[in-house]
Scaffold this active site. Structure first.
Site, PDB file in Angstrom:
ATOM      1  N   ARG A   1       0.864  -1.275   0.126  1.00 26.52           N
ATOM      2  CA  ARG A   1      -0.078   0.129  -0.131  1.00 26.52           C
ATOM      3  C   ARG A   1       0.775   1.175   0.066  1.00 26.52           C
ATOM      4  O   ARG A   1       2.027   1.242   0.461  1.00 26.52           O
ATOM      5  CB  ARG A   1      -0.840   0.003   1.276  1.00 26.52           C
ATOM      6  CG  ARG A   1      -2.023  -0.720   1.322  1.00 26.52           C
ATOM      7  CD  ARG A   1      -3.129  -0.440   0.288  1.00 26.52           C
ATOM      8  NE  ARG A   1      -4.117  -1.514   0.534  1.00 26.52           N
ATOM      9  CZ  ARG A   1      -4.218  -2.565  -0.497  1.00 26.52           C
ATOM     10  NH1 ARG A   1      -3.426  -2.822  -1.341  1.00 26.52           N
ATOM     11  NH2 ARG A   1      -5.361  -3.267  -0.319  1.00 26.52           N
TER      12      ARG A   1
ATOM     13  N   GLU B   1      -3.747   7.751  -4.216  1.00 22.03           N
ATOM     14  CA  GLU B   1      -4.084   7.292  -5.669  1.00 22.03           C
ATOM     15  C   GLU B   1      -5.523   7.749  -6.151  1.00 22.03           C
ATOM     16  O   GLU B   1      -6.502   7.975  -5.228  1.00 22.03           O
ATOM     17  CB  GLU B   1      -4.354   5.650  -5.499  1.00 22.03           C
ATOM     18  CG  GLU B   1      -2.958   4.747  -5.436  1.00 22.03           C
ATOM     19  CD  GLU B   1      -3.121   3.411  -5.056  1.00 22.03           C
ATOM     20  OE1 GLU B   1      -4.141   2.924  -5.287  1.00 22.03           O
ATOM     21  OE2 GLU B   1      -2.143   2.849  -4.685  1.00 22.03           O
TER      22      GLU B   1
ATOM     23  N   HIS C   1      -1.546   0.585  -9.817  1.00 24.63           N
ATOM     24  CA  HIS C   1      -2.422  -0.396  -8.648  1.00 24.63           C
ATOM     25  C   HIS C   1      -2.686  -1.501  -9.177  1.00 24.63           C
ATOM     26  O   HIS C   1      -4.254  -1.703  -9.219  1.00 24.63           O
ATOM     27  CB  HIS C   1      -3.186   0.312  -7.710  1.00 24.63           C
ATOM     28  CG  HIS C   1      -3.524  -0.351  -6.447  1.00 24.63           C
ATOM     29  ND1 HIS C   1      -3.734   0.152  -5.271  1.00 24.63           N
ATOM     30  CD2 HIS C   1      -3.171  -1.650  -6.266  1.00 24.63           C
ATOM     31  CE1 HIS C   1      -3.858  -0.750  -4.255  1.00 24.63           C
ATOM     32  NE2 HIS C   1      -3.544  -1.939  -4.862  1.00 24.63           N
TER      33      HIS C   1
HETATM   34  O1  LIG Z   1      -4.214  -4.066  -3.782  1.00 21.20           O
HETATM   35  C1  LIG Z   1      -4.899  -5.057  -3.839  1.00 21.20           C
HETATM   36  C2  LIG Z   1      -5.205  -6.168  -2.853  1.00 21.20           C
HETATM   37  O2  LIG Z   1      -4.904  -5.915  -1.613  1.00 21.20           O
HETATM   38  O3  LIG Z   1      -5.712  -6.907  -3.327  1.00 21.20           O
END
Ligand SMILES: O=CC(=O)O
Length: 319
Positions: free
Chosen positions: A236, A265, A283
């Site tokens: 993250r 984001e 992402h």
């Molecule tokens: O970022 C994506 C997830 O946590 O699945």
């Protein structure tokens, strides 16, 4: 069994699809064979529903839970669950599951791809060729070899373990940091990320975002990683102090970065756009058709286990 008016009774358990309008659960249509789905906290079913599927990063807050007095299970469709108030779920006796292993290989592949790209300058070399610079400039600056390097993995859960496997196969050595040392794991363990950084060439960040891991990659860690160091983040954005990272990159105090996630984001710090030693990605490390298939199976398995009082397949665990 037929009821008096000859309609067939529907025995499928009720499940709430909890989703921001911008997120759709992949393969959602397949769930209706097994479950009766509805999608609004305001609908009459909300008071009796016992299980909810939380789609993508849709927040599950105390306020969400107040609408759902009978809720006993939150099935997350993501690996990280920082958008779910886990403490509040715990307090109310609500179990929480995540995507389990469904995404792990995909994310690990992507982490390695980002690292190789930063080291060997693949994206940057592609830009060089496309922009017609090859005939004018001739030689392209050399990249660095991956094999033989020391990799520090922050968060040795299901994703981190897959990253480790891949990088060992490339001839790297692996060490890790996580909340606790894992007795069955032979890689060296560092109880804090600073010490891991001192002893690593590159760091791969793939732990969950919690109050404890927020900005776990800070100025001290970046300094410890050093001028040749590379950081890859597939966890993250807020695991890394992004302002510091940008400063380090702009001033050449760190060797490069591969980032699939950002603090705010979809906004990415503009200073990074000009840097060829940085690979940026929107992402999507988890997203492949194969991971959607695997996720669908995990979701169905968790819900079926829950409705038949069996152990859940992927209860959420922090690494
Ligand atoms: O970022 C994506 C997830 O946590 O699945």
């Amino acid at each position: 069994m037929a009821s008096e008016d000859n309609e067939v009774e529907d025995h499928r358990p009720l499940v709430l699809i909890h989703s921001l309008s911008s997120f759709k659960l992949p393969l959602q249509d397949r769930l209706i064979t097994h479950f009766r789905l509805f999608d609004s906290l305001a609908s009459p079913e909300a008071s009796s529903v016992r299980a909810l599927i939380c789609v993508g990063p849709t927040p599950v807050t105390a306020d969400t839970l107040d609408h759902l007095p009978s809720l006993r299970l939150v099935v997350g469709s993501s690996a990280g669950l920082d958008h779910v108030d886990l403490a509040e779920c715990h307090r109310r006796g609500i179990a929480v599951t995540n995507s389990g292993d469904a995404y792990s290989e995909n994310v690990a592949d992507y982490a390695v791809a980002l690292l190789l790209d930063v080291l060997r300058r693949v994206s940057s070399a592609d830009r060089f060729v496309r922009s017609g610079l090859w005939p004018q400039m001739g030689e392209y600056p050399l990249g660095r070899k991956l094999g033989g390097k020391r990799i520090g993995i922050v968060g040795l859960g299901s994703i981190g373990s897959e990253v480790a496997k891949r990088l060992v196969a490339f001839g790297c050595t692996v060490a890790y940091n996580s909340r606790n040392k894992k007795p069955s794991v032979l890689y060296p363990y560092y109880a804090n990320v600073h010490d891991l950084a001192v002893n690593s060439d590159f760091l791969i960040v793939c732990c969950a975002l919690t109050n404890e891991t927020h900005h776990i990659i800070n100025k001290d860690v970046l300094t410890a990683l050093g001028r040749e160091g590379v950081i890859i983040n597939v966890g993250r954005g807020a695991l890394v102090d992004e302002k510091e990272l940008v400063q380090f990159l702009v001033q050449g105090e760190i060797g490069g970065a591969g980032l699939d996630v950002f603090e705010n984001e979809p906004n990415v710090p503009k200073e990074l756009f000009a840097l060829d030693n940085v690979v940026l990605s929107p992402h999507l490390a988890v997203l492949t058709p194969e991971s959607f298939e695997a996720l669908n199976e995990v979701i169905i398995a968790n819900l079926k286990a829950f409705f038949s009082n069996k152990p859940l397949l992927s209860p959420f665990q922090q690494e």
